[in-house]
Design an enzyme around this catalytic site. Structure first.
Site, PDB file in Angstrom:
ATOM      1  N   CYS A   7      29.575 140.576  51.563  1.00 12.47           N
ATOM      2  CA  CYS A   7      29.926 140.922  52.948  1.00 12.47           C
ATOM      3  C   CYS A   7      28.986 140.326  53.991  1.00 12.47           C
ATOM      4  O   CYS A   7      29.202 140.522  55.182  1.00 12.47           O
ATOM      5  CB  CYS A   7      29.995 142.431  53.076  1.00 12.47           C
ATOM      6  SG  CYS A   7      30.983 143.138  51.747  1.00 12.47           S
ATOM      7  N   HIS A  19      26.677 147.171  60.612  1.00 12.23           N
ATOM      8  CA  HIS A  19      27.548 146.822  59.477  1.00 12.23           C
ATOM      9  C   HIS A  19      28.549 147.972  59.321  1.00 12.23           C
ATOM     10  O   HIS A  19      29.738 147.722  59.205  1.00 12.23           O
ATOM     11  CB  HIS A  19      26.716 146.597  58.223  1.00 12.23           C
ATOM     12  CG  HIS A  19      27.509 146.082  57.075  1.00 12.23           C
ATOM     13  ND1 HIS A  19      28.306 144.960  57.174  1.00 12.23           N
ATOM     14  CD2 HIS A  19      27.676 146.538  55.806  1.00 12.23           C
ATOM     15  CE1 HIS A  19      28.908 144.748  56.012  1.00 12.23           C
ATOM     16  NE2 HIS A  19      28.546 145.684  55.173  1.00 12.23           N
ATOM     17  N   HIS A  37      37.150 146.534  57.044  1.00 15.12           N
ATOM     18  CA  HIS A  37      36.062 145.706  56.534  1.00 15.12           C
ATOM     19  C   HIS A  37      36.671 144.401  56.025  1.00 15.12           C
ATOM     20  O   HIS A  37      37.351 144.386  55.006  1.00 15.12           O
ATOM     21  CB  HIS A  37      35.321 146.440  55.422  1.00 15.12           C
ATOM     22  CG  HIS A  37      34.037 145.772  55.016  1.00 15.12           C
ATOM     23  ND1 HIS A  37      33.653 144.532  55.510  1.00 15.12           N
ATOM     24  CD2 HIS A  37      33.047 146.164  54.175  1.00 15.12           C
ATOM     25  CE1 HIS A  37      32.491 144.203  54.984  1.00 15.12           C
ATOM     26  NE2 HIS A  37      32.094 145.169  54.177  1.00 15.12           N
TER      27      HIS A  37
END
Lengths: 392, 261
Positions: A161, A287, A321
Site C-alpha cells: 500500500c 493512511h 483503500h
C-alpha cells in the site's frame, strides 16, 4: 531537497473521473463507496469502484494490453489534460529523458484469475491468455510508457500500500542523479478476487463503509483507482514535492508495529529531507485504513510527532483503500487541498474512538494549508511519507 | 554514477554461493546443474514456516553479500527486484480463487505481496532502513542496478541489491519469465573504503549489444532467467579484470557498467 515541481495531475477514482469530480466530492463530503457488486459480488462488504472501466476499451494498437487494470490506467491518462502535458514535456526534455515509475500491488492479476477458471481439461491456461502484457506487475508501467511514447528508465514499484507514494521518492532521486529530467509517476490498482478474498481471509474487510478513527471501526473498504503526476526538474507550477521519507517496520508481515515506530521514522525522514520542522506542516492526510490496528498505530506516531492539534483526515471513506494506487490518489487529494484550501473530512464516523488522540476532521473545512504530509503504510512493513507544498 | 562493490551473493543451480561459483565463472570448472542447499531464515518458527521459496532465495544471496561487505544491515538500504514476483504463490492463490468457495489461505495472501521477501529480510535483521521492491518483466536486474546506483549517489549510503526469479508451476510455467531458478545480490556503496572488490561506473546508454563474448552456458542461463542477465557482470567481477558490460534494459536503452579493480 530542492522543491520538485509537479506540473500535471490526473485521476480516475471512485470519486469520479478527473480532478474537478474529486474536488467536488471532497467539498461535499461525498463517498464513492457502494455495496460490493464486483464480479460474483458475494462478499458482504463495500467497495470503491470506477464505473466506466468496462466501457473503456484500449486503443486498437495497444489491444494486447487489454485487461481491467490497463483499462483503468488508460482512463486515468485521458483525464485533466495529462497527455498534452506529457507531450509538452517530451518536446522539452526528449522522451528518453523522461522516466516512468508506477506503483501497483496486483497489476492485472484478474486476467490470470480468469485464465485459471477457464483452464482446459488438461489444466492448461487458454491460449489467448497473455501474462506479460496483461498481468505482469510491469505490464501497467509498460502500457503507460508505450502509450505516452516515453523512452526513459521504467519499472513498477510493488511494496503493497505504499507503492505509489514511493514512486515520488524514486523519481526525485532519478532526477537528482541526472538520469532523468522528468518523470511520470503514479499508481494503478483495480478490483480483483485476490484482493477481496485475501483481505477477507485476514478478517480485515468491514461489512459497512469503512470508518477511520471510529470507536467501532472494523476494517477496510477496498477500492480501485488510477492516478498520475508529472514531475519536472524545472518548471512553473503551483505545487511541488518538498520531501519524502521511507522506512521499514521490521515487525510483522501483515500487522503494523503497535506504536507506529516505522511510521514515525518515515514521517521524520520526510521532514528532515524537506528541511522542515513539524510545525511547518499544516495538515496530514492519514493512511487511515480503518483497521483497528492501523489507526491505533498511526494515531500514536502522528500525535507523537505533530502533537494533537494538527488537522488530519483519512480519505479512505471517500475512495476506499485503493492499495497500490492509494499513495498517488491521496497525493492528488493533497494537491487539491493545497489548491482549494479545503481539507477533506473523515467520512462515516459515528463515534470518535476515545483512545485515539489525533484531531481528525469530520467535516470538510477551509484550512488553506501551505504544506501537507501524506502517509502511506504497506503490508510487509513498508512505509512512506510525502511532504507536498504550494510554491511561493 | 560511480559505486564501489563490497559484497556479492549468488544462489542458482550449479552456482550455490559466490565463493563456490568463482571457478565456474572464471572458466576453470565446467558448469553443471546441481541441487541447491536448503536455506532457512533466522525467524521464530511460526514465521519461518511461512516464508516462501522466493523469500528464502532472496535471503540466501542478501546474506552472502551483506556478510562479505562488513556493513551493518541497519545502515544499508535494500532494493529487491524480480521480473514479476512469486509464481508459486500466484499459482496457489489463483488455484484457490478458481475453487467454488474461493477460500484463500491467509499465509498465501500475505506472501503474495511482492515485497514479502523484503519484509522477511527486514524482520530477520530488525532493520528499519528504507527498502523498495521493483519489477521489470524483461530486465529486472538492469532496472534494480540502476535504482541501487541512483540511491547510492543520492542518499550517500550503502545499498543492497537483491534480484530473484524462480520457476513457476504448471500451468503458469510456460508463460513465466524464469525457466531456471536464479538469485543474485550486490552490496554497492559510495566509493571511499579501501577494501572494495571493484569500482563501477553505471550509466544508461542508447548503445546496445554486449561488448564482450561470454561462454555459452552463461548466455543460456541469462536467457532462461531475467535476473541471470547479471551473469556477465558477475563473471567480470570473478575475473577481477577491467571490463565493459552492457545489460539489456528497455527498447533503445541499455545499462552500461564499466568495471575497474
Amino acid at each position: 531537497m530542492n522543491p520538485l515541481p509537479i506540473t500535471a495531475l490526473a485521476t480516475a477514482s471512485p470519486l469520479g473521473l478527473g480532478l474537478d469530480a474529486a474536488l467536488s466530492a471532497l467539498r461535499q463530503g461525498k463517498s464513492g463507496l457502494r455495496p460490493n457488486d464486483f464480479a460474483d459480488g458475494v462478499l458482504p462488504t463495500w467497495i470503491g469502484r470506477v464505473g466506466d472501466i468496462e466501457a473503456c476499451p484500449l486503443p486498437a494498437s495497444l489491444e494486447a494490453y487489454d485487461c481491467r487494470n490497463n483499462r483503468l490506467a488508460h482512463l486515468g491518462l485521458e483525464q485533466d489534460g495529462f497527455r498534452a502535458a506529457v507531450a509538452r514535456a517530451r518536446q522539452r526534455w526528449g522522451g528518453a529523458r523522461i522516466g516512468v515509475f508506477l506503483g501497483t500491488t496486483t497489476s492485472g492479476i484478474l486476467a490470470t484469475e480468469q485464465a485459471y477458471r477457464a483452464h482446459d481439461s488438461d489444466g492448461a491456461l487458454p491460449a489467448s491468455f497473455d501474462y506479460a502484457h496483461t498481468h505482469s506487475l510491469y505490464s501497467v508501467t509498460d502500457y503507460v510508457r508505450t502509450s505516452l511514447q516515453l523512452a526513459g528508465p521504467a519499472y513498477s514499484i510493488s511494496t503493497a500500500c505504499s507503492s505509489s507514494a514511493k514512486v515520488f521518492a524514486a523519481a526525485s532521486r532519478m532526477i537528482a542523479a541526472g538520469v532523468c529530467d522528468a518523470a511520470v509517476v503514479g499508481g494503478v490498482d483495480s478490483l480483483c478476487h485476490s484482493i477481496l478474498y485475501g483481505f477477507n481471509s485476514l478478517a480485515l474487510l468491514s461489512s459497512q463503509p469503512c470508518r477511520p478513527w471510529d470507536a467501532q471501526r472494523d476494517g477496510l473498504s477496498l477500492g480501485e483507482a488510477a492516478g498520475f503526476a508529472l514531475l519536472e526538474r524545472e518548471a512553473e507550477s503551483d505545487i511541488a514535492l518538498l520531501g519524502y521519507g521511507e522506512s521499514a517496520d521490521a515487525y510483522h508481515m501483515s500487522s503494523p508495529h503497535p506504536a507506529g515506530a516505522g511510521a514515525l521514522l518515515a514521517m521524520r525522514a520526510a521532514l528532515q529531507h524537506a528541511g522542515l520542522d513539524p510545525q511547518a506542516i499544516d495538515y496530514v492526510n492519514l493512511h487511515g485504513t480503518a483497521s483497528p490496528a492501523n489507526d491505533r498505530a498511526e494515531d500514536q506516531a502522528v500525535s507523537q510527532l505533530f502533537g494533537t492539534e494538527i488537522a488530519c483526515s483519512s480519505t479512505k471513506g471517500h475512495t476506499g483503500h485503493t492499495l497500490g494506487a492509494a499513495g498517488i490518489t491521496e497525493a492528488i487529494l493533497c494537491a487539491l487541498t493545497l489548491r482549494s484550501g479545503i481539507a477533506p473530512a473523515t467520512l462515516h464516523q459515528r463515534q470518535a474512538d476515545p483512545a485515539l488522540r489525533c484531531r481528525v476532521l469530520t467535516q470538510a473545512k477551509p484550512l488553506h494549508p501551505q504544506r501537507v504530509m501524506s502517509n502511506s503504510f504497506g503490508f510487509g512493513g513498508d512505509n512512506c511519507a510525502l511532504v507536498l507544498g504550494r510554491t511561493p | 554514477m560511480r559505486v564501489a562493490v563490497h559484497g556479492i551473493g549468488l544462489y542458482a543451480p550449479g552456482l550455490p554461493n559466490w565463493q563456490a561459483a568463482l571457478p565456474v565463472l572464471r572458466g576453470e570448472q565446467a558448469w553443471y546443474a546441481a541441487q541447491l542447499p536448503a536455506v532457512t531464515l533466522p525467524l521464530p518458527s511460526a514465521e519461518r514456516r511461512r516464508t516462501s521459496a522466493c523469500a528464502r532465495a532472496a535471503w540466501a544471496v542478501a546474506e552472502q553479500a551483506l556478510a562479505a561487505s562488513g556493513f551493518d544491515a541497519h545502515e544499508v538500504n535494500t532494493v529487491f527486484v524480480s521480473s514479476g514476483g512469486d509464481g508459486a504463490i500466484l499459482h496457489q492463490l489463483c488455484l484457490a480463487l478458481a475453487s467454488p468457495d474461493r477460500a484463500v489461505s491467509p499465509t498465501h495472501f500475505h506472501n503474495s505481496v511482492h515485497n514479502a521477501p523484503a519484509g522477511y529480510y527486514g524482520i530477520a535483521h530488525a532493520s528499519h532502513a528504507a527498502s523498495t521492491s521493483l519489477c521489470n518483466h524483461a530486465a529486472p536486474f538492469a532496472a534494480g542496478l540502476l535504482e541501487a546506483a541512483v540511491q547510492v549517489v543520492t542518499e550517500n549510503r550503502p545499498v543492497l541489491l537483491v534480484g530473484f526469479d524462480l520457476v513457476a508451476p504448471f500451468p503458469l510455467a510456460p508463460l513465466w519469465p524464469a525457466q531456471q531458478d536464479f538469485a543474485a545480490a550486490l552490496l554497492l556503496a559510495p566509493p571511499g573504503r579501501s577494501d572494495a572488490l571493484a569500482h563501477w561506473r553505471v550509466a544508461p546508454t542508447a548503445a546496445a549489444g554486449a561488448p564482450a563474448a561470454d561462454p555459452d552456458w552463461l548466455l543460456q542461463f541469462a536467457r532462461a532467467n531475467p535476473v541471470a542477465q547479471s551473469l556477465p557482470l558477475l563473471a567480470a567481477l570473478a575475473a577481477g579484470t577491467s571490463a565493459l558490460r552492457r545489460l539489456p534494459y528497455l527498447d533503445g536503452l541499455s545499462l552500461e557498467v564499466e568495471c575497474a579493480h
